[in-house]
Scaffold this motif. Structure first.
Motif, short mmCIF file in Angstrom:
data_model
loop_
_atom_site.label_atom_id
_atom_site.label_comp_id
_atom_site.label_asym_id
_atom_site.label_seq_id
_atom_site.Cartn_x
_atom_site.Cartn_y
_atom_site.Cartn_z
N GLY A 55 7.59 6.83 9.37
CA GLY A 55 8.30 5.68 8.83
C GLY A 55 7.46 4.82 7.89
N GLY A 56 6.45 5.43 7.24
CA GLY A 56 5.58 4.67 6.36
C GLY A 56 6.25 4.31 5.05
N ILE A 57 6.16 3.04 4.66
CA ILE A 57 6.80 2.53 3.44
C ILE A 57 5.75 1.81 2.60
N PHE A 58 5.67 2.18 1.34
CA PHE A 58 4.75 1.59 0.36
C PHE A 58 5.36 0.30 -0.18
N LEU A 59 4.70 -0.82 0.10
CA LEU A 59 5.11 -2.11 -0.45
C LEU A 59 3.91 -2.77 -1.12
N VAL A 60 4.19 -3.61 -2.09
CA VAL A 60 3.14 -4.25 -2.89
C VAL A 60 3.28 -5.76 -2.78
N ASP A 61 2.18 -6.44 -2.42
CA ASP A 61 2.13 -7.90 -2.30
C ASP A 61 3.20 -8.40 -1.32
N SER A 62 3.24 -7.77 -0.17
CA SER A 62 4.22 -8.13 0.85
C SER A 62 3.72 -9.29 1.72
N PRO A 138 -8.91 8.09 -7.65
CA PRO A 138 -7.62 8.04 -6.96
C PRO A 138 -7.69 7.18 -5.71
N GLY A 139 -6.52 6.77 -5.23
CA GLY A 139 -6.44 6.09 -3.95
C GLY A 139 -5.96 4.66 -4.04
N ASN A 140 -5.61 4.12 -2.86
CA ASN A 140 -5.16 2.74 -2.74
C ASN A 140 -6.36 1.80 -2.69
N SER A 141 -6.38 0.82 -3.57
CA SER A 141 -7.45 -0.18 -3.55
C SER A 141 -7.35 -1.09 -2.34
N VAL A 142 -6.13 -1.25 -1.82
CA VAL A 142 -5.88 -2.13 -0.68
C VAL A 142 -4.88 -1.47 0.26
N PRO A 143 -4.77 -1.95 1.49
CA PRO A 143 -3.77 -1.40 2.42
C PRO A 143 -2.34 -1.68 1.93
N ARG A 144 -1.50 -0.63 1.93
CA ARG A 144 -0.10 -0.77 1.49
C ARG A 144 0.88 -0.01 2.40
N PHE A 145 0.40 0.63 3.45
CA PHE A 145 1.22 1.51 4.28
C PHE A 145 1.89 0.70 5.38
N HIS A 146 3.16 0.35 5.18
CA HIS A 146 3.93 -0.47 6.12
C HIS A 146 4.72 0.45 7.06
N ILE A 147 4.47 0.33 8.34
CA ILE A 147 5.12 1.20 9.33
C ILE A 147 6.45 0.58 9.76
N THR A 148 7.52 1.33 9.58
CA THR A 148 8.84 0.85 9.98
C THR A 148 8.90 0.66 11.49
N TRP A 149 9.40 -0.48 11.92
CA TRP A 149 9.61 -0.74 13.35
C TRP A 149 10.77 0.16 13.80
N GLY A 150 10.42 1.20 14.57
CA GLY A 150 11.39 2.23 14.92
C GLY A 150 11.07 3.56 14.27
#
Length: 558
Positions: A55-62, A138-150
């Motif tokens: 359930g990983g979702i990529f979000l930016v500046d959340s 390559p790669g994410n400079s910061v954490p962006r992997f948001h885990i869906t609750w469920g």
């Protein structure tokens, strides 16, 4: 057998009942269209691969990032995406446009759109694909992997509810065991679908089903959306598409997706004139383990590792910087394929495995999947979570021992090739252990662990304080055999920003759309060569949303 519709004519036909297909179908019904949703599997497989996902979702500046002190921006995310994708082909024109649109959505309305549907996120944001090769790498400079609750089921739930609601109103018809064989054409446009009705099969979700013919079908609509997925469950196709730049394809792989992820839809779309591109771009993981309790053939699970495990190739050599756990999937894959062996090793101990091993998949995370807050909090009170302990107890790839010599002997017995020299492996471990005596030093991985622990999320739940692997208080020692785990096709059917399928000349094929993995998650491959993680489910959401909305409006003009 599903009930036969009263009429063979619909406004929109969607082929594939995974996440992208569900989103497309429900967006089209929301636009007022009468929709037919077809799938070759049984109703037990509603939701497709997304059901099994973390359930990983990529979000930016959340808000979740900001609460943890993470400073992110669309500008930084776009730079990370471009440096990671490595776009270098004429075929990448639409992929570039899709990637920019996706990042803007991830930094804009994506989170609110999901929240409107009741989707929430675990408060700790994961840091996947960290790169490690510098700001231009390559790669994410910061954490962006948001885990869906469920996890995956939680992400699917609102779209399944919307589909059931539309079905009850008569706007949506779902037909199961309907295998697409052909896209029907007429007057230069796609006008419908034709295929085989398969015999009923009582198999549970994910288990391979029969291909016994029980009939034929033909349905018509001015708009058809192909959302049939990629090739990850067809190991023969994976090997045939394997690019020379990654060496020879592995003979021994595990499969991260069920057998029905077979690539049929891509072949059918190509025969109908669709431009299918970037078939050599794939996203397979190097941290695959055989599932001790498999559901499908060669069922594999991916370890989502923290940064502390020592990574050795099959001969006992340490992988070079920055190929550490969780940093550069494709770079590690390329390196390991150059070793001439189909497996590698993690060396760690019980302290590390207890905190740093997460297992990808909804079924491997019952606390998050079940939205059980008490069970999630209980993880911090046990030395090893239950799903990980199951692999320690039952997994063929997991070995434990009190000493390095005993562990290496077990590793050689498991593979049967006696490639490991106990003295050499002990030397690698000793060199690594000596490097943790100071807060500074020349070992890049130890420095990376220290850096990771400056991020509160990693310090709390994803990393342990650097310590000697051979520390008796942290034992026993553990070795985990890792194999290549098939997962995603990064290429696919080329589409414009309206999800319209393009032909060889770059022109839209009237009446034909594509979404999800079948479309390379947008544009025939919006990830390029590499992915930033959390972007596969999001690509299904975005492309399905666009395809459904445009197809749902298009029928009004016919």
């Amino acid at each position: 057998m599903s009930n036969i519709p009263h009429s063979p004519h619909f406004d929109v036909i969607v082929v594939g009942a995974g996440l992208a297909g569900l989103v497309a179908a429900t967006e089209a019904t929301a636009a007022g269209a009468r929709v037919l949703l077809l799938d070759q599997e049984s109703e037990a497989n509603l939701g497709g691969q997304a059901h099994w996902s973390f359930g990983g979702i990529f979000l930016v500046d959340s808000p979740e990032q900001r609460r943890l002190g993470v400073k992110d921006s669309a500008e930084l995310a776009l730079r990370d995406w471009a440096n990671t994708a490595g776009f270098d082909r004429d075929e990448d024109e639409w992929a570039r446009k899709w990637s920019r649109a996706y990042v803007q959505w991830a930094a804009g309305g994506k989170r609110e759109w999901l929240r409107e549907r009741g989707i929430r996120f675990f408060p700790v944001v994961g840091w996947a694909e960290r790169g490690g090769a510098g700001a231009q790498g390559p790669g994410n400079s910061v954490p962006r992997f948001h885990i869906t609750w469920g996890t995956g089921p939680g992400l699917l739930a609102p779209f399944i509810l919307a589909a059931r609601t539309a079905e009850a109103k008569g706007q949506l018809t779902m037909l199961w065991r309907h295998q697409l064989d052909e896209l029907v054409t007429g007057n230069g446009a796609i006008t419908g679908v034709r295929g085989t009705v398969l015999a009923d099969d009582p198999a549970t979700r994910g288990v391979a089903t029969n291909r016994t013919k029980a009939g034929d079908f033909e349905y018509f609509a001015p708009s058809v959306i192909v959302a049939t997925g990629g090739i990850g469950g067809n190991l023969s196709k994976v090997r045939a598409a394997w690019p020379k730049r990654l060496g020879t394809p592995p003979q021994d792989m595990v499969s991260g997706v069920p057998a029905h992820v077979d690539g049929r839809g891509l072949d059918i779309a190509r025969r109908a004139g669709a431009r299918v591109v970037n078939g050599d771009r794939m996203w397979h993981y190097t941290e695959g383990i055989a599932n001790w309790n498999p559901i499908w053939e060669r069922h594999g699970i991916r370890i989502l590792p923290g940064p502390s495990s020592l990574w050795l190739d099959a001969t006992g050599r340490r992988l070079p910087a920055p190929l550490w756990p969780g940093f550069d999937t494709l770079g590690t894959l390329e390196y390991l394929r150059g070793t001439g062996h189909d497996y590698s090793w993690f060396i760690l101990n019980r302290r590390i495995i207890g905190k740093e091993f997460a297992l990808s998949g909804s079924e491997q995370n019952p606390d998050l999947t079940g939205k059980d807050i008490r069970a999630v909090l209980a993880r911090a009170r046990v030395d090893v979570p239950g799903p990980v302990q199951n692999f320690l107890d039952h997994g063929d790839d997991f070995l434990q021992a009190a000493t390095i010599g005993e562990l290496v002997a077990k590793m050689n017995r498991l593979t049967g090739d006696d490639l490991l020299d106990p003295a050499q492996v002990a030397g690698v471990i000793d060199d690594r252990d000596l490097a943790v005596a100071n807060r500074f030093g020349k070992d890049g991985q130890i420095s990376a662990i220290t850096s990771a622990r400056n991020y509160l999320g990693d310090k709390l739940v994803r990393s342990v304080k650097p310590h000697r692997l051979t520390d008796p208080k942290a034992g026993p020692l553990i070795a985990v055999r890792l194999r290549i785990l098939t997962r995603k096709s990064l290429g696919g059917i080329q589409t414009d920003l309206d999800s319209r399928v393009l032909d060889a000349a770059g022109n839209p094929i009237p009446g034909l759309y594509a979404a999800g993995e079948a479309a390379g998650f947008g544009g025939g491959g919006m990830h390029g060569y590499r992915a930033l993680e959390g972007t596969f489910l999001g690509g299904c959401l975005m492309s399905g949303r666009i395809a459904g909305r445009h197809a749902g409006e298009a029928w009004k003009r016919t």
